[in-house]
Design a protein around this motif. Structure first.
Motif, PDB file in Angstrom:
ATOM      1  N   GLY A   1       0.820  -1.197   0.000  1.00  0.00           N
ATOM      2  CA  GLY A   1       0.000   0.000   0.000  1.00  0.00           C
ATOM      3  C   GLY A   1       0.853   1.245   0.000  1.00  0.00           C
ATOM      4  O   GLY A   1       1.712   1.429  -0.871  1.00  0.00           O
ATOM      5  N   SER A   2       0.673   2.090   0.993  1.00  0.00           N
ATOM      6  CA  SER A   2       1.455   3.331   1.094  1.00  0.00           C
ATOM      7  C   SER A   2       2.785   3.134   1.803  1.00  0.00           C
ATOM      8  O   SER A   2       3.554   4.093   1.936  1.00  0.00           O
ATOM      9  N   ALA A   3       3.062   1.915   2.267  1.00  0.00           N
ATOM     10  CA  ALA A   3       4.344   1.663   2.929  1.00  0.00           C
ATOM     11  C   ALA A   3       5.476   1.769   1.918  1.00  0.00           C
ATOM     12  O   ALA A   3       5.282   1.647   0.707  1.00  0.00           O
ATOM     13  N   LYS A   4       6.674   1.975   2.412  1.00  0.00           N
ATOM     14  CA  LYS A   4       7.832   2.141   1.551  1.00  0.00           C
ATOM     15  C   LYS A   4       8.459   0.777   1.223  1.00  0.00           C
ATOM     16  O   LYS A   4       8.334  -0.168   2.002  1.00  0.00           O
ATOM     17  N   PRO A   5       9.152   0.671   0.089  1.00  0.00           N
ATOM     18  CA  PRO A   5       9.768  -0.616  -0.268  1.00  0.00           C
ATOM     19  C   PRO A   5      10.702  -1.164   0.801  1.00  0.00           C
ATOM     20  O   PRO A   5      10.786  -2.381   0.981  1.00  0.00           O
ATOM     21  N   GLN A   6      11.391  -0.280   1.528  1.00  0.00           N
ATOM     22  CA  GLN A   6      12.298  -0.767   2.562  1.00  0.00           C
ATOM     23  C   GLN A   6      11.557  -1.418   3.731  1.00  0.00           C
ATOM     24  O   GLN A   6      12.164  -2.117   4.544  1.00  0.00           O
ATOM     25  N   ASP A   7      10.238  -1.207   3.790  1.00  0.00           N
ATOM     26  CA  ASP A   7       9.457  -1.836   4.853  1.00  0.00           C
ATOM     27  C   ASP A   7       9.342  -3.340   4.666  1.00  0.00           C
ATOM     28  O   ASP A   7       8.848  -4.039   5.557  1.00  0.00           O
ATOM     29  N   THR A   8       9.772  -3.863   3.526  1.00  0.00           N
ATOM     30  CA  THR A   8       9.768  -5.313   3.347  1.00  0.00           C
ATOM     31  C   THR A   8      10.729  -5.992   4.311  1.00  0.00           C
ATOM     32  O   THR A   8      10.640  -7.205   4.514  1.00  0.00           O
ATOM     33  N   ASN A   9      11.641  -5.242   4.919  1.00  0.00           N
ATOM     34  CA  ASN A   9      12.531  -5.800   5.939  1.00  0.00           C
ATOM     35  C   ASN A   9      11.855  -5.934   7.294  1.00  0.00           C
ATOM     36  O   ASN A   9      12.429  -6.512   8.214  1.00  0.00           O
ATOM     37  N   ASP A  10      10.666  -5.402   7.436  1.00  0.00           N
ATOM     38  CA  ASP A  10       9.956  -5.441   8.712  1.00  0.00           C
ATOM     39  C   ASP A  10       9.650  -6.896   9.068  1.00  0.00           C
ATOM     40  O   ASP A  10       9.078  -7.624   8.254  1.00  0.00           O
ATOM     41  N   PRO A  11      10.021  -7.350  10.270  1.00  0.00           N
ATOM     42  CA  PRO A  11       9.779  -8.755  10.632  1.00  0.00           C
ATOM     43  C   PRO A  11       8.308  -9.116  10.693  1.00  0.00           C
ATOM     44  O   PRO A  11       7.966 -10.302  10.667  1.00  0.00           O
ATOM     45  N   ARG A  12       7.421  -8.143  10.744  1.00  0.00           N
ATOM     46  CA  ARG A  12       5.987  -8.441  10.702  1.00  0.00           C
ATOM     47  C   ARG A  12       5.548  -8.883   9.314  1.00  0.00           C
ATOM     48  O   ARG A  12       4.497  -9.502   9.164  1.00  0.00           O
ATOM     49  N   LEU A  13       6.356  -8.582   8.309  1.00  0.00           N
ATOM     50  CA  LEU A  13       6.058  -8.943   6.930  1.00  0.00           C
ATOM     51  C   LEU A  13       7.021  -9.994   6.400  1.00  0.00           C
ATOM     52  O   LEU A  13       6.626 -10.877   5.626  1.00  0.00           O
ATOM     53  N   SER A  14       8.275  -9.908   6.803  1.00  0.00           N
ATOM     54  CA  SER A  14       9.311 -10.854   6.386  1.00  0.00           C
ATOM     55  C   SER A  14       9.914 -11.507   7.625  1.00  0.00           C
ATOM     56  O   SER A  14      10.907 -11.026   8.181  1.00  0.00           O
ATOM     57  N   PRO A  15       9.333 -12.599   8.102  1.00  0.00           N
ATOM     58  CA  PRO A  15       9.852 -13.219   9.323  1.00  0.00           C
ATOM     59  C   PRO A  15      11.274 -13.744   9.189  1.00  0.00           C
ATOM     60  O   PRO A  15      11.895 -14.084  10.199  1.00  0.00           O
ATOM     61  N   LEU A  16      11.810 -13.807   7.973  1.00  0.00           N
ATOM     62  CA  LEU A  16      13.223 -14.137   7.821  1.00  0.00           C
ATOM     63  C   LEU A  16      14.095 -13.097   8.506  1.00  0.00           C
ATOM     64  O   LEU A  16      15.253 -13.363   8.830  1.00  0.00           O
ATOM     65  N   GLN A  17      13.554 -11.899   8.754  1.00  0.00           N
ATOM     66  CA  GLN A  17      14.280 -10.833   9.433  1.00  0.00           C
ATOM     67  C   GLN A  17      13.998 -10.820  10.935  1.00  0.00           C
ATOM     68  O   GLN A  17      14.524  -9.961  11.647  1.00  0.00           O
ATOM     69  N   ALA A  18      13.182 -11.742  11.423  1.00  0.00           N
ATOM     70  CA  ALA A  18      12.753 -11.724  12.825  1.00  0.00           C
ATOM     71  C   ALA A  18      13.728 -12.482  13.715  1.00  0.00           C
ATOM     72  O   ALA A  18      14.555 -13.270  13.253  1.00  0.00           O
ATOM     73  N   SER A  19      13.611 -12.241  14.996  1.00  0.00           N
ATOM     74  CA  SER A  19      14.309 -13.039  16.005  1.00  0.00           C
ATOM     75  C   SER A  19      13.276 -13.889  16.730  1.00  0.00           C
ATOM     76  O   SER A  19      12.108 -13.498  16.852  1.00  0.00           O
ATOM     77  N   PHE A  20      13.721 -15.045  17.225  1.00  0.00           N
ATOM     78  CA  PHE A  20      12.815 -16.011  17.850  1.00  0.00           C
ATOM     79  C   PHE A  20      13.421 -16.527  19.154  1.00  0.00           C
ATOM     80  O   PHE A  20      13.769 -17.701  19.265  1.00  0.00           O
TER      81      PHE A  20
END
Length: 300
Positions: free
Chosen positions: A208-227
């Motif tokens: 939507g209106s989010a920026k392309p760099q927001d694809t790094n957000d762990p809420r969208l790309s859990p590959l970037q998350a910690s567990f």
């Protein structure tokens, strides 16, 4: 591979992938998915699906339930299509094999509700299940494709808050919307279902209106998350699908996860449990994993 898998491979490549490559209207794509599910993804006999609410509306799916265990299952559909109805069949197959009740939330979809709407609904659903009396140790998260990625994003959030569920499983999860996985390119010609060239367009709808760099957000790309202190995790992907590396690279985030890579099978193949012996085998393996996570179900 079974002869059924060979037939599905031909049909998926000539029909499903071509249809997804052409269809650019989310409303029509959703209607097509609903019609397909009614014909192909039917529930096993004895299954029951009832409308309910747990944070958000959804379906409670069961088949001779035992105990208090709940599988919170997030449907796939690239965050733009799919519903509890399209995934009643696989939810019922899981319920039949585990004795757990399965809740499939009707989380909000893009482009009408872009990121982070789906994630917010996932958190609300988990919180509501706990508020309704389900203990975290009796809840297992699951999902396929985008729903698998959503389940993993929720798991990371819950682990960081110190209130994880009993476990998680996912089929062909979409874990990296930065598109850094090599299999997006190397498997583009082999993929049976997903047209790789449409992913960027789909991501634009999701953001939507989010920026392309927001694809790094762990809420969208859990590959970037910690567990931290993650519970048991089982992930499945097919060797030939474009999202294979989305699953394999989760090893770096979840080193103790059980990651199983199958052969030349369609994306999210357990959906085809009525047709593919490989799908039934994967569901049997996953059900055994779920029962191990849920001691009450295992004892019943």
């Amino acid at each position: 591979m079974s002869w059924q898998a060979e037939v599905v491979r031909v049909v998926a490549r000539k029909v499903t992938r071509r249809a997804l490559a052409r269809q650019r209207d989310p409303a029509i794509a959703r209607a097509d998915f609903e019609r397909l599910s009614g014909r192909v993804f039917r529930a096993p006999p004895g299954s029951l699906a009832l409308e309910g609410t747990a944070g958000v509306p959804g379906l409670w799916v069961s088949n001779r339930p035992q105990g208090e265990s709940v599988v919170l299952y997030f449907h796939g559909g690239a965050y733009v299509m799919g519903s509890p109805r399209t995934h009643t069949g696989i939810a019922a197959a899981i319920a039949l094999r585990t004795g757990a009740r399965v809740f499939v939330p009707d989380y909000r979809l893009a482009p009408e509700h872009p990121f982070p709407a789906a994630f917010d609904d996932a958190v609300a659903t988990y919180d509501a299940l706990v508020a309704l009396g389900s203990r975290p140790e009796n809840i297992v998260l699951g999902g396929d494709s985008a729903g698998g990625g959503l389940a993993l994003a929720l798991l990371g959030h819950l682990c960081r808050e110190g209130r994880p569920p009993a476990g998680l499983f996912a089929f062909s999860p979409w874990t990296d919307l930065t598109f850094a996985g090599a299999s997006l390119v190397t498997n583009a010609a082999r993929e049976q279902v997903l047209p790789a060239h449409r992913l960027t367009e789909t991501r634009t709808l999701i953001l939507g209106s989010a920026k392309p760099q927001d694809t790094n957000d762990p809420r969208l790309s859990p590959l970037q998350a910690s567990f931290p202190a993650a519970p048991p995790v089982m992930l499945h992907a097919a060797q030939s699908e474009i999202l294979r590396d989305d699953t394999q690279r989760m090893r770096g985030r979840l080193p103790n996860a059980e990651i199983r890579i199958a052969g030349d099978l369609p994306h999210a193949w357990p959906m085809l449990h009525r047709w593919l012996p490989e799908a039934r085998e994967t569901l049997d393996q996953t059900a055994a994993f779920i029962r191990q996570c849920l001691p009450q179900t295992a004892e019943s």
